[in-house]
Design a protein around this motif. Structure first.
Motif, PDB file in Angstrom:
ATOM      1  N   ALA A   1       0.858  -1.180   0.000  1.00 16.18           N
ATOM      2  CA  ALA A   1       0.000   0.000   0.000  1.00 16.18           C
ATOM      3  C   ALA A   1       0.896   1.231   0.000  1.00 16.18           C
ATOM      4  N   ASP A   2       1.435   1.547  -1.157  1.00 21.70           N
ATOM      5  CA  ASP A   2       2.412   2.623  -1.258  1.00 21.70           C
ATOM      6  C   ASP A   2       1.700   3.978  -1.331  1.00 21.70           C
ATOM      7  N   THR A   3       0.902   4.266  -0.302  1.00 20.78           N
ATOM      8  CA  THR A   3       0.000   5.407  -0.362  1.00 20.78           C
ATOM      9  C   THR A   3       0.705   6.755  -0.279  1.00 20.78           C
ATOM     10  N   PHE A   4       1.847   6.818   0.388  1.00 20.99           N
ATOM     11  CA  PHE A   4       2.515   8.111   0.492  1.00 20.99           C
ATOM     12  C   PHE A   4       2.988   8.586  -0.880  1.00 20.99           C
ATOM     13  N   LEU A   5       3.713   7.756  -1.606  1.00 17.48           N
ATOM     14  CA  LEU A   5       4.198   8.170  -2.917  1.00 17.48           C
ATOM     15  C   LEU A   5       3.060   8.277  -3.929  1.00 17.48           C
ATOM     16  N   ALA A   6       1.971   7.539  -3.701  1.00 20.91           N
ATOM     17  CA  ALA A   6       0.820   7.642  -4.599  1.00 20.91           C
ATOM     18  C   ALA A   6       0.219   9.042  -4.577  1.00 20.91           C
ATOM     19  N   ARG A   7       0.369   9.760  -3.450  1.00 20.67           N
ATOM     20  CA  ARG A   7      -0.126  11.134  -3.367  1.00 20.67           C
ATOM     21  C   ARG A   7       0.565  12.038  -4.389  1.00 20.67           C
ATOM     22  N   MET A   8       1.763  11.637  -4.804  1.00 25.62           N
ATOM     23  CA  MET A   8       2.570  12.503  -5.660  1.00 25.62           C
ATOM     24  C   MET A   8       2.579  12.026  -7.105  1.00 25.62           C
ATOM     25  N   ALA A   9       1.599  11.217  -7.466  1.00 29.12           N
ATOM     26  CA  ALA A   9       1.524  10.687  -8.827  1.00 29.12           C
ATOM     27  C   ALA A   9       0.841  11.641  -9.796  1.00 29.12           C
ATOM     28  N   ALA A  10       0.094  12.600  -9.289  1.00 23.20           N
ATOM     29  CA  ALA A  10      -0.630  13.546 -10.138  1.00 23.20           C
ATOM     30  C   ALA A  10       0.309  14.660 -10.616  1.00 23.20           C
ATOM     31  N   PRO A  11      -0.104  15.419 -11.628  1.00 25.36           N
ATOM     32  CA  PRO A  11       0.740  16.530 -12.100  1.00 25.36           C
ATOM     33  C   PRO A  11       1.023  17.572 -11.025  1.00 25.36           C
ATOM     34  N   THR A  12       0.071  17.779 -10.096  1.00 32.69           N
ATOM     35  CA  THR A  12       0.296  18.691  -8.977  1.00 32.69           C
ATOM     36  C   THR A  12       0.002  17.978  -7.670  1.00 32.69           C
ATOM     37  N   THR A  13       0.736  18.354  -6.636  1.00 31.55           N
ATOM     38  CA  THR A  13       0.548  17.784  -5.296  1.00 31.55           C
ATOM     39  C   THR A  13       0.341  18.927  -4.317  1.00 31.55           C
ATOM     40  N   ALA A  14      -0.856  19.017  -3.738  1.00 32.65           N
ATOM     41  CA  ALA A  14      -1.141  20.054  -2.750  1.00 32.65           C
ATOM     42  C   ALA A  14      -0.520  19.670  -1.417  1.00 32.65           C
ATOM     43  N   ALA A  15       0.137  20.625  -0.765  1.00 31.67           N
ATOM     44  CA  ALA A  15       0.777  20.369   0.527  1.00 31.67           C
ATOM     45  C   ALA A  15       0.619  21.596   1.413  1.00 31.67           C
ATOM     46  N   GLN A  16       0.301  21.354   2.678  1.00 33.08           N
ATOM     47  CA  GLN A  16      -0.056  22.430   3.585  1.00 33.08           C
ATOM     48  C   GLN A  16       1.165  23.170   4.121  1.00 33.08           C
ATOM     49  N   THR A  17       1.073  24.505   4.074  1.00 30.65           N
ATOM     50  CA  THR A  17       2.108  25.353   4.661  1.00 30.65           C
ATOM     51  C   THR A  17       1.838  25.655   6.124  1.00 30.65           C
ATOM     52  N   ASP A  18       0.625  25.379   6.591  1.00 29.96           N
ATOM     53  CA  ASP A  18       0.238  25.731   7.952  1.00 29.96           C
ATOM     54  C   ASP A  18       0.128  24.530   8.882  1.00 29.96           C
ATOM     55  N   LEU A  19       0.608  23.374   8.442  1.00 33.68           N
ATOM     56  CA  LEU A  19       0.666  22.199   9.306  1.00 33.68           C
ATOM     57  C   LEU A  19       2.124  21.818   9.524  1.00 33.68           C
ATOM     58  N   VAL A  20       2.534  21.799  10.781  1.00 37.20           N
ATOM     59  CA  VAL A  20       3.916  21.492  11.151  1.00 37.20           C
ATOM     60  C   VAL A  20       3.956  20.108  11.784  1.00 37.20           C
ATOM     61  N   CYS A  21       4.963  19.322  11.389  1.00 39.85           N
ATOM     62  CA  CYS A  21       5.062  17.953  11.882  1.00 39.85           C
ATOM     63  C   CYS A  21       6.529  17.555  12.033  1.00 39.85           C
TER      64      CYS A  21
END
Length: 276
Positions: A162-182
């Motif tokens: 279940a390679d779900t993390f890299l699957a998030r980046m398979a689209a032409p654009t990947t939205a990522a939050q600037t206001d969530l710190v981890c």
């Protein structure tokens, strides 16, 4: 050691399967995602869960299964309870007659994100359904006094089924939050860390070594792997208006010295893994 790994077909579970099965006898389970060599198990089938956990001669039960997507839990609290809380009750009843110890993977989502960092002694205050189900499951395990809760943050890396993390980046654009710190955790580090912690009881944290925004994490992953996607900065409320997320979740431990690798180290390993 003989280990039952619940949720072995999932993203985190698959990473644990890779690490633990190299050194131990591991029986892993799957639900919807069929994986050859794993045992089918629906967590809502209480008889099957109790029979497997209580009658399999296991030394350790690692519980990495349940309803994970936050939006799914938020939209159906009853289902979230049925998959994230009730199975823990069944599991605890099943192992009381055996020598098996439960190691439960919990989440930084049991916190509200208002502190700079969180240790094991900090009070919980979840802001979404998923976090509340994790806190409820923790309470069941901690009341027993012999089992272990391991809280982990956002996890990144590759997983075998279940390679779900890299699957998030398979689209032409990947939205990522600037206001969530981890403090994201590199998946291959979790198995060895778990093996170093599972003799303990109570609750421990295992976090990543570097504090970043989700936008920075995804940008650095994209660059390290040379992915064609474009990482786009967003605010969390713009993409998740109906499911609140804590703004800052940094796990640190006052009970051990283990910490996941920094991003440069993790991404060098990930890039080598992806490129073979």
């Amino acid at each position: 050691m003989r280990i039952l790994l619940l949720g072995a077909s999932g993203f985190v579970g698959g990473g644990l399967w890779t690490a633990l099965s190299a050194r131990h006898e591991v029986v892993g389970t799957f639900a919807a995602r069929r994986v050859p060599g794993l045992v089918p198990l629906d967590l809502r089938d209480e008889r099957a869960l109790a029979g497997l956990a209580g009658g399999g001669g296991f030394d350790l039960v690692v519980h990495a299964a349940g309803l994970v997507p936050l939006e799914a839990a938020e939209g159906d609290p009853g289902r979230a309870h049925a998959l994230n809380v009730r199975p823990v009750e069944v599991l605890l009843d099943a192992v009381r007659t055996s020598a098996a110890k439960v190691v439960f993977l919990s989440s930084d989502y049991v916190f509200d994100g208002t502190r700079s960092q969180y240790t094991e002694d900090d009070p919980r205050s979840p802001v979404n359904v998923y976090g509340r189900t994790k806190a409820a499951a923790e309470d069941l395990l901690l009341a027993d006094g012999t089992h272990l809760v391991v809280r982990i943050p956002m996890v990144f890396g590759r997983s075998p089924w279940a390679d779900t993390f890299l699957a998030r980046m398979a689209a032409p654009t990947t939205a990522a939050q600037t206001d969530l710190v981890c403090a994201p955790l590199y998946l291959p580090s979790l198995g060895p860390a778990l093996a170093g912690l599972w003799d303990r009881a109570g609750v421990v944290h295992y976090g990543g070594g570097e504090v970043v925004t989700r936008f920075e994490l995804m940008t650095r992953v994209q660059r390290a792997l040379g992915l064609p996607t474009r990482v786009v900065p967003v605010r969390d409320a713009d993409i998740h208006p109906d499911c609140p997320r804590p703004p800052r979740l940094v796990l640190r431990s006052i009970r051990h010295a283990l910490l996941g690798p920094d991003l440069d180290t993790a991404l060098a390993h990930l890039a080598a893994d992806v490129r073979g």
